[in-house]
Scaffold this active site. Structure first.
Site, PDB file in Angstrom:
ATOM      1  N   GLU A 170       0.838  -1.194   0.000  1.00 33.12           N
ATOM      2  CA  GLU A 170       0.000   0.000   0.000  1.00 33.12           C
ATOM      3  C   GLU A 170       0.878   1.251   0.000  1.00 33.12           C
ATOM      4  OE1 GLU A 170      -4.118  -1.148   1.799  1.00 33.12           O
ATOM      5  OE2 GLU A 170      -2.839  -0.342   3.362  1.00 33.12           O
ATOM      6  N   GLY A 176      -6.387   6.637   0.507  1.00 31.49           N
ATOM      7  CA  GLY A 176      -7.434   7.600   0.838  1.00 31.49           C
ATOM      8  C   GLY A 176      -7.296   8.924   0.094  1.00 31.49           C
ATOM      9  N   SER A 216      -6.647   3.509  -2.683  1.00 38.58           N
ATOM     10  CA  SER A 216      -7.672   4.011  -3.600  1.00 38.58           C
ATOM     11  C   SER A 216      -8.089   2.965  -4.639  1.00 38.58           C
ATOM     12  CB  SER A 216      -7.225   5.316  -4.269  1.00 38.58           C
ATOM     13  OG  SER A 216      -6.963   6.309  -3.287  1.00 38.58           O
TER      14      SER A 216
HETATM   15  P1  13P Z   1      -8.313   3.399   0.575  1.00 39.21           P
HETATM   16  O1  13P Z   1      -8.852   2.265  -0.274  1.00 39.21           O
HETATM   17  O2  13P Z   1      -9.387   4.164   1.269  1.00 39.21           O
HETATM   18  O3  13P Z   1      -7.340   4.250  -0.171  1.00 39.21           O
HETATM   19  O4  13P Z   1      -7.483   2.685   1.762  1.00 39.21           O
HETATM   20  C1  13P Z   1      -6.527   1.747   1.449  1.00 39.21           C
HETATM   21  C2  13P Z   1      -6.064   1.121   2.716  1.00 39.21           C
HETATM   22  O5  13P Z   1      -5.357   1.724   3.489  1.00 39.21           O
HETATM   23  C3  13P Z   1      -6.536  -0.237   3.012  1.00 39.21           C
HETATM   24  O6  13P Z   1      -5.851  -0.768   4.097  1.00 39.21           O
END
Ligand code: 13P
Length: 254
Positions: A170, A176, A216
């Site tokens: 990630e 986010g 995202s």
């Molecule tokens: P988002 O999908 O909201 O970007 O978050 C990703 C995340 O941190 C999942 O652990």
């Protein structure tokens, strides 16, 4: 060889009551099953019991995961949750090393490694997160940054069954923010992760470990990531908070 996995990280969202409603909605959306896709839902710890009950009552085709654990068995660790407590409540997965925990709560790779060992000793599958901040990406050092995390987070681990250890890449700048990595960005790092896992655990084991992309990930972009050789699924934040969007991502993976 590797079943795809779609995991939802609800983060600090949904009260107990709201969590039950979301889990019920998801059970309905996925009533026809998920094929070969392993689906995991990771609610906040106070919601775990409620979601476990929905899974049981609805025979829902998803597994329960926690978002954090402490590595000790029990004792004077106010506010923490032991692996045994997670097993007892029906959780079979647990996210560790999320960048929000590394950032806001100062978790280190050494602690993440202890958590992985504790979980695996209790038969809980870690979903171990890694990923670089923006400045590291801009400096072009993202692969070595993530490889270093993987080496530290897996130090001394014994992986007998590669389906019982999951890595989630990630990139922090994509979480986010609506800014996704491209599928090629994800493949570059997920491929490097698998290569590192092969160096540590051997090729056969590395070939069985699921490496997820997170940041995202949405119904409209998940298929692009899944086309990549070393991307085996997604760890989903925002889009896991609605039953229809999360179910759409599961269906895209089927
Ligand atoms: P988002 O999908 O909201 O970007 O978050 C990703 C995340 O941190 C999942 O652990």
């Amino acid at each position: 060889m590797r079943n795809r996995m779609i995991a939802g990280n609800w983060k600090m969202n949904k009260t107990y009551t709201e969590g039950v409603v979301l889990a019920q909605g998801l059970a309905k959306e996925l009533a026809d099953g998920t094929g070969d896709v392993d689906v995991v839902v990771c609610p906040p710890s106070v919601d775990l019991k409620g979601v476990a009950e929905v899974i049981e009552q609805e025979k829902a085709p998803f597994a329960l995961g926690a978002q954090n654990v402490y590595w000790e068995e029990s004792g004077a660790y106010t506010g923490e949750t032991a692996p045994d407590m997670l097993t007892n409540i029906g959780a079979t997965y647990c996210i560790i090393g999320h960048s929000e925990r590394r950032g806001y709560f100062h978790e280190t790779d050494e602690e993440i490694n202890k958590k992985a060992k504790a979980l695996m000793a209790h038969g809980i599958v870690p979903i171990s997160c890694c990923g670089e901040p923006l400045e590291v990406r801009e400096a072009g050092k993202h692969v070595e940054f993530v490889v270093d995390q993987i080496k530290k987070d897996t130090e001394g681990l014994k992986i007998d069954d590669p389906s019982k250890y999951v890595v989630a890449y990630e990139p922090i700048w994509a979480i986010g923010t609506g800014k996704t990595a491209t599928a090629d960005d994800a493949q570059e790092v997920c491929g490097a992760i698998r290569k590192t896992l092969a160096e540590i655990f051997g090729k056969e084991t590395a070939d069985g470990i699921r490496v997820l992309y997170g940041g995202s990930a949405k119904p409209n972009n998940v298929a692009g990531f899944l086309e990549k050789e070393d991307v085996d699924g997604a760890l989903v934040g925002g889009a896991s908070l609605k039953a229809d969007s999360f179910a759409a991502m599961v269906k895209a993976a089927m």
